[in-house]
Each structure stands twice: as structure tokens, then as C-alpha cells.
Design a protein around this motif. Structure first.
Motif, PDB file in Angstrom:
ATOM      1  N   THR A  49     -14.286   9.877  51.952  1.00  0.00           N
ATOM      2  CA  THR A  49     -15.127   8.825  51.387  1.00  0.00           C
ATOM      3  C   THR A  49     -15.473   9.145  49.934  1.00  0.00           C
ATOM      4  O   THR A  49     -15.430   8.258  49.060  1.00  0.00           O
ATOM      5  N   ASP A  50     -15.796  10.417  49.660  1.00  0.00           N
ATOM      6  CA  ASP A  50     -16.108  10.829  48.293  1.00  0.00           C
ATOM      7  C   ASP A  50     -14.904  10.626  47.375  1.00  0.00           C
ATOM      8  O   ASP A  50     -15.043  10.117  46.258  1.00  0.00           O
ATOM      9  N   HIS A  51     -13.718  10.998  47.843  1.00  0.00           N
ATOM     10  CA  HIS A  51     -12.513  10.834  47.031  1.00  0.00           C
ATOM     11  C   HIS A  51     -12.218   9.358  46.774  1.00  0.00           C
ATOM     12  O   HIS A  51     -11.804   8.994  45.663  1.00  0.00           O
ATOM     13  N   GLU A  52     -12.436   8.522  47.777  1.00  0.00           N
ATOM     14  CA  GLU A  52     -12.207   7.089  47.580  1.00  0.00           C
ATOM     15  C   GLU A  52     -13.170   6.524  46.540  1.00  0.00           C
ATOM     16  O   GLU A  52     -12.766   5.721  45.687  1.00  0.00           O
ATOM     17  N   GLN A  53     -14.420   6.951  46.581  1.00  0.00           N
ATOM     18  CA  GLN A  53     -15.401   6.479  45.600  1.00  0.00           C
ATOM     19  C   GLN A  53     -15.023   6.939  44.196  1.00  0.00           C
ATOM     20  O   GLN A  53     -15.117   6.171  43.234  1.00  0.00           O
ATOM     21  N   ARG A  54     -14.596   8.195  44.080  1.00  0.00           N
ATOM     22  CA  ARG A  54     -14.211   8.707  42.764  1.00  0.00           C
ATOM     23  C   ARG A  54     -12.971   7.986  42.240  1.00  0.00           C
ATOM     24  O   ARG A  54     -12.878   7.673  41.048  1.00  0.00           O
ATOM     25  N   ASP A  56     -12.023   4.911  43.004  1.00  0.00           N
ATOM     26  CA  ASP A  56     -12.451   3.571  42.599  1.00  0.00           C
ATOM     27  C   ASP A  56     -13.122   3.601  41.232  1.00  0.00           C
ATOM     28  O   ASP A  56     -12.892   2.712  40.399  1.00  0.00           O
ATOM     29  N   ALA A  57     -13.955   4.606  40.988  1.00  0.00           N
ATOM     30  CA  ALA A  57     -14.625   4.722  39.688  1.00  0.00           C
ATOM     31  C   ALA A  57     -13.603   4.942  38.575  1.00  0.00           C
ATOM     32  O   ALA A  57     -13.718   4.358  37.485  1.00  0.00           O
TER      33      ALA A  57
END
Length: 87
Positions: A49-54, A56-57
Motif C-alpha cells: 500500500t505504501d509503495h502504491e501511494q508513493r 501514485d505521488a
């Protein structure tokens, strides 16, 4: 093959208790392993989830780069034409 009759019921009870203890220990080991797997799965989900958020950013931050490159190209063309017109 025939099963011999038990000679002592107390011995059978003791063996059954040993078997019960062995099974309980085995189940405790399996439960511990399952708990560890569940914990690692949760950690992996959080990392994903953290990697997906990063990611996306990064994708959102990247969009102006082609526009900026085009703008720099137009400005450099304008400056080149201006310099040629000054000669």
C-alpha cells in the motif's frame, strides 16, 4: 493382522494422554506458524500500500515535465530568433 487386547487400561490411558499432549504441542506449533504468516502478510500489505501511494505521488508529480520541456523549447526558439533579428 489382529490388534492384541490391552493388557492394562491405565497404560492405555497414559499413552492416550501422551498422544493428547503431543497433538496439543503440534497444534500450538501450527498456530504459531499461522500467526507468523498472518503477521508477515499484514506487513506485506502495508508495504505494498505504501509503495502504491508513493508511485501514485510520483506519477502525479511527473506530468508537468513534458509541458515544461515544451515551454523551455519555445522560449529557447524565441531567444534564438530574437538574437538573429538583432544582427
Amino acid at each position: 493382522m489382529t490388534i492384541p487386547p490391552p493388557s492394562d487400561p491405565a497404560a492405555v490411558a497414559v499413552e492416550l494422554e501422551k498422544l493428547r499432549g503431543t497433538m496439543a504441542a503440534g497444534f500450538a506449533t501450527v498456530n504459531g506458524s499461522l500467526a507468523l504468516v498472518a503477521q508477515r502478510t499484514d506487513q506485506t500489505d502495508r508495504i505494498l500500500t505504501d509503495h502504491e501511494q508513493r508511485l501514485d505521488a510520483l506519477e502525479r508529480a511527473r506530468w508537468p515535465l513534458p509541458s515544461l520541456a515544451a515551454l523551455v523549447g519555445v522560449v529557447s526558439l524565441a531567444l534564438a530568433l530574437w538574437q538573429l533579428s538583432q544582427k
